[in-house]
Design a protein around this motif. Structure first.
Motif, PDB file in Angstrom:
ATOM      1  N   ARG A   1       0.827  -1.216   0.000  1.00  0.00           N
ATOM      2  CA  ARG A   1       0.000   0.000   0.000  1.00  0.00           C
ATOM      3  C   ARG A   1       0.854   1.256   0.000  1.00  0.00           C
ATOM      4  N   ARG A   2       1.908   1.271   0.821  1.00  0.00           N
ATOM      5  CA  ARG A   2       2.741   2.470   0.898  1.00  0.00           C
ATOM      6  C   ARG A   2       3.428   2.742  -0.417  1.00  0.00           C
ATOM      7  N   LEU A   3       4.010   1.701  -1.021  1.00  0.00           N
ATOM      8  CA  LEU A   3       4.718   1.931  -2.280  1.00  0.00           C
ATOM      9  C   LEU A   3       3.754   2.334  -3.397  1.00  0.00           C
ATOM     10  N   LEU A   4       2.633   1.668  -3.484  1.00  0.00           N
ATOM     11  CA  LEU A   4       1.672   2.016  -4.531  1.00  0.00           C
ATOM     12  C   LEU A   4       1.099   3.408  -4.313  1.00  0.00           C
ATOM     13  N   ASP A   5       0.881   3.794  -3.051  1.00  0.00           N
ATOM     14  CA  ASP A   5       0.362   5.136  -2.760  1.00  0.00           C
ATOM     15  C   ASP A   5       1.308   6.214  -3.294  1.00  0.00           C
ATOM     16  N   VAL A   6       2.610   6.017  -3.087  1.00  0.00           N
ATOM     17  CA  VAL A   6       3.576   7.032  -3.520  1.00  0.00           C
ATOM     18  C   VAL A   6       3.855   6.930  -5.014  1.00  0.00           C
ATOM     19  N   ASN A   7       4.158   5.729  -5.493  1.00  0.00           N
ATOM     20  CA  ASN A   7       4.652   5.565  -6.857  1.00  0.00           C
ATOM     21  C   ASN A   7       3.559   5.595  -7.920  1.00  0.00           C
ATOM     22  N   LEU A   8       2.334   5.303  -7.529  1.00  0.00           N
ATOM     23  CA  LEU A   8       1.244   5.260  -8.511  1.00  0.00           C
ATOM     24  C   LEU A   8       0.125   6.233  -8.166  1.00  0.00           C
ATOM     25  N   VAL A   9      -0.443   6.104  -6.966  1.00  0.00           N
ATOM     26  CA  VAL A   9      -1.604   6.926  -6.619  1.00  0.00           C
ATOM     27  C   VAL A   9      -1.225   8.404  -6.550  1.00  0.00           C
ATOM     28  N   GLY A  10      -0.053   8.709  -6.008  1.00  0.00           N
ATOM     29  CA  GLY A  10       0.383  10.105  -5.967  1.00  0.00           C
ATOM     30  C   GLY A  10       0.461  10.716  -7.354  1.00  0.00           C
ATOM     31  N   ALA A  11       1.039   9.969  -8.297  1.00  0.00           N
ATOM     32  CA  ALA A  11       1.103  10.463  -9.677  1.00  0.00           C
ATOM     33  C   ALA A  11      -0.296  10.643 -10.253  1.00  0.00           C
ATOM     34  N   ALA A  12      -1.189   9.689  -9.965  1.00  0.00           N
ATOM     35  CA  ALA A  12      -2.562   9.790 -10.473  1.00  0.00           C
ATOM     36  C   ALA A  12      -3.265  11.027  -9.918  1.00  0.00           C
ATOM     37  N   MET A  13      -3.011  11.335  -8.644  1.00  0.00           N
ATOM     38  CA  MET A  13      -3.635  12.512  -8.041  1.00  0.00           C
ATOM     39  C   MET A  13      -3.137  13.799  -8.696  1.00  0.00           C
ATOM     40  N   PHE A  14      -1.848  13.859  -8.997  1.00  0.00           N
ATOM     41  CA  PHE A  14      -1.316  15.047  -9.672  1.00  0.00           C
ATOM     42  C   PHE A  14      -1.855  15.155 -11.099  1.00  0.00           C
ATOM     43  N   ILE A  15      -2.042  14.022 -11.764  1.00  0.00           N
ATOM     44  CA  ILE A  15      -2.643  14.060 -13.101  1.00  0.00           C
ATOM     45  C   ILE A  15      -4.057  14.615 -13.017  1.00  0.00           C
ATOM     46  N   GLY A  16      -4.815  14.141 -12.036  1.00  0.00           N
ATOM     47  CA  GLY A  16      -6.177  14.649 -11.874  1.00  0.00           C
ATOM     48  C   GLY A  16      -6.208  16.146 -11.611  1.00  0.00           C
ATOM     49  N   GLU A  17      -5.317  16.620 -10.744  1.00  0.00           N
ATOM     50  CA  GLU A  17      -5.244  18.057 -10.478  1.00  0.00           C
ATOM     51  C   GLU A  17      -4.862  18.822 -11.742  1.00  0.00           C
ATOM     52  N   ALA A  18      -3.928  18.268 -12.503  1.00  0.00           N
ATOM     53  CA  ALA A  18      -3.508  18.933 -13.735  1.00  0.00           C
ATOM     54  C   ALA A  18      -4.663  19.027 -14.723  1.00  0.00           C
ATOM     55  N   PHE A  19      -5.436  17.972 -14.859  1.00  0.00           N
ATOM     56  CA  PHE A  19      -6.562  17.990 -15.789  1.00  0.00           C
ATOM     57  C   PHE A  19      -7.604  19.027 -15.395  1.00  0.00           C
ATOM     58  N   ARG A  20      -7.727  19.292 -14.094  1.00  0.00           N
ATOM     59  CA  ARG A  20      -8.709  20.286 -13.636  1.00  0.00           C
ATOM     60  C   ARG A  20      -8.199  21.709 -13.788  1.00  0.00           C
ATOM     61  N   ARG A  21      -6.876  21.878 -13.940  1.00  0.00           N
ATOM     62  CA  ARG A  21      -6.306  23.217 -13.883  1.00  0.00           C
ATOM     63  C   ARG A  21      -5.595  23.665 -15.156  1.00  0.00           C
ATOM     64  N   MET A  22      -5.059  22.734 -15.918  1.00  0.00           N
ATOM     65  CA  MET A  22      -4.280  23.103 -17.103  1.00  0.00           C
ATOM     66  C   MET A  22      -5.174  23.597 -18.227  1.00  0.00           C
ATOM     67  N   THR A  23      -4.637  24.500 -19.013  1.00  0.00           N
ATOM     68  CA  THR A  23      -5.278  24.931 -20.246  1.00  0.00           C
ATOM     69  C   THR A  23      -4.660  24.158 -21.412  1.00  0.00           C
ATOM     70  N   PRO A  24      -5.276  24.184 -22.597  1.00  0.00           N
ATOM     71  CA  PRO A  24      -4.692  23.474 -23.738  1.00  0.00           C
ATOM     72  C   PRO A  24      -3.233  23.856 -23.946  1.00  0.00           C
ATOM     73  N   GLY A  25      -2.413  22.848 -24.238  1.00  0.00           N
ATOM     74  CA  GLY A  25      -0.983  23.053 -24.382  1.00  0.00           C
ATOM     75  C   GLY A  25      -0.205  22.527 -23.197  1.00  0.00           C
ATOM     76  N   GLY A  26      -0.936  22.076 -22.153  1.00  0.00           N
ATOM     77  CA  GLY A  26      -0.279  21.528 -20.981  1.00  0.00           C
ATOM     78  C   GLY A  26       0.344  20.173 -21.259  1.00  0.00           C
ATOM     79  N   CYS A  27       1.218  19.753 -20.354  1.00  0.00           N
ATOM     80  CA  CYS A  27       1.949  18.506 -20.568  1.00  0.00           C
ATOM     81  C   CYS A  27       2.250  17.836 -19.231  1.00  0.00           C
ATOM     82  N   ILE A  28       2.153  16.522 -19.225  1.00  0.00           N
ATOM     83  CA  ILE A  28       2.506  15.718 -18.055  1.00  0.00           C
ATOM     84  C   ILE A  28       3.526  14.675 -18.489  1.00  0.00           C
ATOM     85  N   VAL A  29       4.585  14.533 -17.696  1.00  0.00           N
ATOM     86  CA  VAL A  29       5.604  13.510 -17.952  1.00  0.00           C
ATOM     87  C   VAL A  29       5.725  12.651 -16.701  1.00  0.00           C
TER      88      VAL A  29
END
Length: 243
Positions: A106-134
């Motif tokens: 749970r700890r490893l998946l929370d950091v390595n996967l879920v954390g990234a997923a949460m930042f992607i979700g935040e980015a999708f709610r906030r970025m304008t066209p032309g944004g990028c996620i790596v």
């Protein structure tokens, strides 16, 4: 170039994270580094000297959705926009499968996967066209070794998440790609018991530097990569092809 754009780098105080931050700093970006560690080495001053327009550093556990949301808000409000997110943050647990507890997974998946997923979700709610996620994944997503099952599983899932995010991001004008580094010089590699014991050998010709990953991340966030999305790109000096 990302001059004038705002960039979040998770795990920004680590070896690869700091190299990524430097690459964007040289292009005049405003940077928010998010890391579980506190900055004890003057990272902000160094990045400003490299050319960053602004630098903020936030200590946060990216497995905590509230902290992720707060970091995204800090970037958007502090810089006026959120343009690029580079998900570098990750931890490693070295244990045989038979010794792994549910809490380890749970700890490893929370950091390595879920954390990234949460930042992607935040980015999708906030970025304008032309944004990028790596997303910084790993060659362990494709070929792996003993003692790192949770890490390999998380990185494979991150690659799959990248494809899903690219599909959902396309109508928003947001590109999402993943980098799969191989053996990269740094603290994570040096901590590997497989390397220390000699069970896993790394040819010097196959050993990359954090800057190798950073250069690719900067390219994927640039206009030169505007037609690239949903890809998982290996950066391992050709090592995987010889395994």
């Amino acid at each position: 170039m990302v001059t004038g754009r705002s960039v979040i780098v998770t795990g920004g105080l680590g070896d690869i994270g700091m190299a990524v931050a430097r690459a964007f700093a040289r292009e005049g970006a405003s940077l928010l580094l998010v890391d579980a560690r506190e900055d004890g080495g003057g990272a902000a001053e160094a990045l400003l000297a490299d050319g960053a327009t602004q630098v903020l550093i936030r200590t946060a556990d990216i497995a905590d959705p509230a902290m992720v949301a707060a970091a995204a808000t800090t970037a958007q409000e502090g810089f006026g926009s959120l343009d690029v997110v580079v998900n570098v943050a990750g931890i490693m647990i070295y244990k045989p499968l038979a010794e792994l507890a549910a809490a380890d997974w749970r700890r490893l998946l929370d950091v390595n996967l879920v954390g990234a997923a949460m930042f992607i979700g935040e980015a999708f709610r906030r970025m304008t066209p032309g944004g990028c996620i790596v997303n910084i994944a790993s060659v362990h997503a494709r070929r792996t070794s003993a003692l790192v099952a949770p890490y390999a599983a998380a990185k494979a899932a991150l690659v799959s998440l990248t494809r899903s995010a690219a599909i959902e991001g396309k109508p928003l004008g947001i590109r999402v790609n993943a980098i799969l580094p191989g053996a990269i010089e740094g603290s994570l590699l040096r901590a590997s018991p497989n390397i220390a014991s000699g069970a896993e050998m790394v040819d010097p010709a196959d050993l990359g530097q954090p800057e190798d990953v950073a250069a690719l991340a900067a390219f994927l966030a640039s206009d030169a990569a505007r037609f690239i999305t949903g890809e998982d790109i290996v950066a391992d000096g050709g090592r995987m092809g010889r395994l």
